[in-house]
Design an enzyme around this catalytic site. Structure first.
Site, mmCIF file in Angstrom:
data_model
loop_
_atom_site.group_PDB
_atom_site.id
_atom_site.type_symbol
_atom_site.label_atom_id
_atom_site.label_comp_id
_atom_site.label_asym_id
_atom_site.label_seq_id
_atom_site.Cartn_x
_atom_site.Cartn_y
_atom_site.Cartn_z
ATOM 1 C CG ASP A 55 33.937 72.692 111.040
ATOM 2 O OD1 ASP A 55 32.907 72.104 111.398
ATOM 3 O OD2 ASP A 55 34.077 73.183 109.901
ATOM 4 C CD GLU A 64 28.206 72.638 108.451
ATOM 5 O OE1 GLU A 64 27.162 72.781 107.792
ATOM 6 O OE2 GLU A 64 28.851 73.607 108.899
HETATM 7 ZN ZN LIG Z 1 26.998 75.169 111.652
#
Ligand SMILES: [Zn+2]
Length: 419
Positions: free
Chosen positions: A89, A184
């Site tokens: 992401d 993340e």
């Molecule tokens: Zn990162």
């Protein structure tokens, strides 16, 4: 052989897919683009000869590069399993849709303009590391979106690592496990990582900045509440009785030294700040955050707050003031100290290929912090991302290449030291 052209082409291919994560979403992955990219990465890993690529509907990919040690090699069966992670992401602070990556080859220094955003310029003030990248290929977006070097550069490194080992038996390595994770940036990725399935002894996230960077420390994070109970009364006849909790709390906060507020602190300075306030005449509370690299520093911050409490209490003896502070996370250096090989070998790996390692500290928490305290020793290695989470994000192709070579060198170091 690792193919540098393919490495950068793969990276640019990944930047084209919008994988911005969504903190409001309750599904994993939080956005469909991440699943789309996960499918491409899984296919690329298979094409690079990885036979056991396992991808779930949640976007997590686990894959193995089996060891290539010949029978009878003194390290055979003795090398710890290394895990390498990168994330799908991109961050929320800037758009990740329709990213138009462009390359500036053989960068000769000076300002870099953006085709899609004439007001924007990269220069040595907002991108000081450009000075170290003369002659490199610099990659940016067109200035209207982020680039996605964070962390699609890491994904490209792991895919190219698999290609490299497929064709190069001389670079010895033990068992390597790869984990590609979603979300993340919204703090979900490593939390939902299945550590048992990952099954590694040591982990390295490929999610860092400048050439040579190894992140070895985070803040210690503590948070708590300052609560004040006042004594509301009819204001007109309040003399000697009336205590306004809002006023007491305001006096408290006004005495928190300016130098510790985030806008005035840098480097290894500690910080504190008030995050929310809820206040009425009768009761007022504020959430307070404390950050310091050393636990002693946290104790000092607590002592200062206790001193302020005492002072304010003297002025308002009938107000009830409470401070309650609890630990959120600890500096992971305390965990890494249990096995210095994790960082030492990464440094040696870089030195062997002519990269100067630099131990770096992160003024926040990070994935390594989370993994270390979940029982998996971990540190974060550079992959080149700069000005991340912004439309001025850039990377140097040579630094991505340096990251790949570091991983290859690191796997060799672990083999040699385990023999
Ligand atoms: Zn990162």
């Amino acid at each position: 052989m690792a193919d540098m052209k393919r490495l950068i082409d793969t990276f640019i291919k990944y930047t084209k897919i919008d994988t911005k994560s969504d903190p409001e979403s309750t599904s994993t992955p939080s956005t469909p683009g991440q699943l789309e990219l996960a499918k491409i990465v899984a296919a690329d890993l298979k094409a690079a000869g990885v036979s056991d690529v396992e991808m779930g509907e949640d976007g997590f990919i686990y894959a193995t590069i089996p060891d290539n040690l010949p029978d009878g090699h003194p390290a055979k069966g003795k090398v710890p399993t290394l895990g390498f992670l990168s994330h799908l992401d991109t961050a929320n602070e800037a758009s990740g849709a329709n990213v138009k990556a462009r390359k500036i080859e053989n960068y000769q220094g000076g300002e870099i303009a953006f085709p899609g955003n004439p007001e924007l310029k990269l220069n040595y003030d907002n991108a000081p590391n450009l000075k170290n990248c003369i002659g490199h290929t610099i990659i940016t977006s067109d200035g209207t979106t982020l680039l996605g070097g964070d962390d699609k550069a890491g994904l490209a490194v792991l895919v190219e690592l698999a290609h490299h080992y497929q064709n190069n038996e001389k670079d010895l390595h033990g068992t390597i496990r790869l984990a590609i994770i979603p979300d993340e940036e919204i703090g979900v990725g490593t939390e939902k990582l299945d550590l048992k399935k990952f099954g590694v002894d040591v982990a390295y996230t490929i999610d860092g900045g400048v050439m040579g960077e190894i992140d070895v420390e985070s803040f210690n994070g503590f948070m708590g509440k300052i609560t004040v109970e006042g004594y509301p009364a009819f204001p007109g006849y309040g003399k000697g009785i009336y205590i306004n909790a809002i006023q007491v709390l305001a006096k408290f906060i006004a005495q928190m030294e300016d130098k510790r507020w985030p806008q005035n602190a840098t480097d290894r300075d500690p910080i504190w700040w008030i995050h929310t306030m809820n206040a009425e005449v009768g009761r007022a509370e504020a959430s307070v955050y404390l950050r310091d690299f050393d636990l002693d520093g946290i104790e000092e911050q607590k002592k200062i707050l206790a001193g302020i409490k005492e002072k304010v209490q003297k002025e308002f003896p009938k107000a009830k003031i409470d401070i309650d502070i609890k630990e959120t996370y600890k500096n992971y250096k305390y965990e890494l100290e249990k096995d210095p090989r994790v960082v030492d070998y990464a440094e040696e790996a870089m030195e062997r290929i002519g990269i100067t390692p630099e131990r770096n500290f992160v003024r926040g928490g990070n994935d390594s912090c989370h993994l270390c305290f979940s029982g998996l020793l971990s540190t974060n290695l550079f992959v080149g991302m700069q000005n991340m989470h912004s439309v001025m994000e850039w990377v140097s192709a040579e630094t991505i290449e340096g990251s790949l070579n570091t991983v290859i060198s690191l796997a060799k170091v672990w083999v040699e030291k385990s023999a």
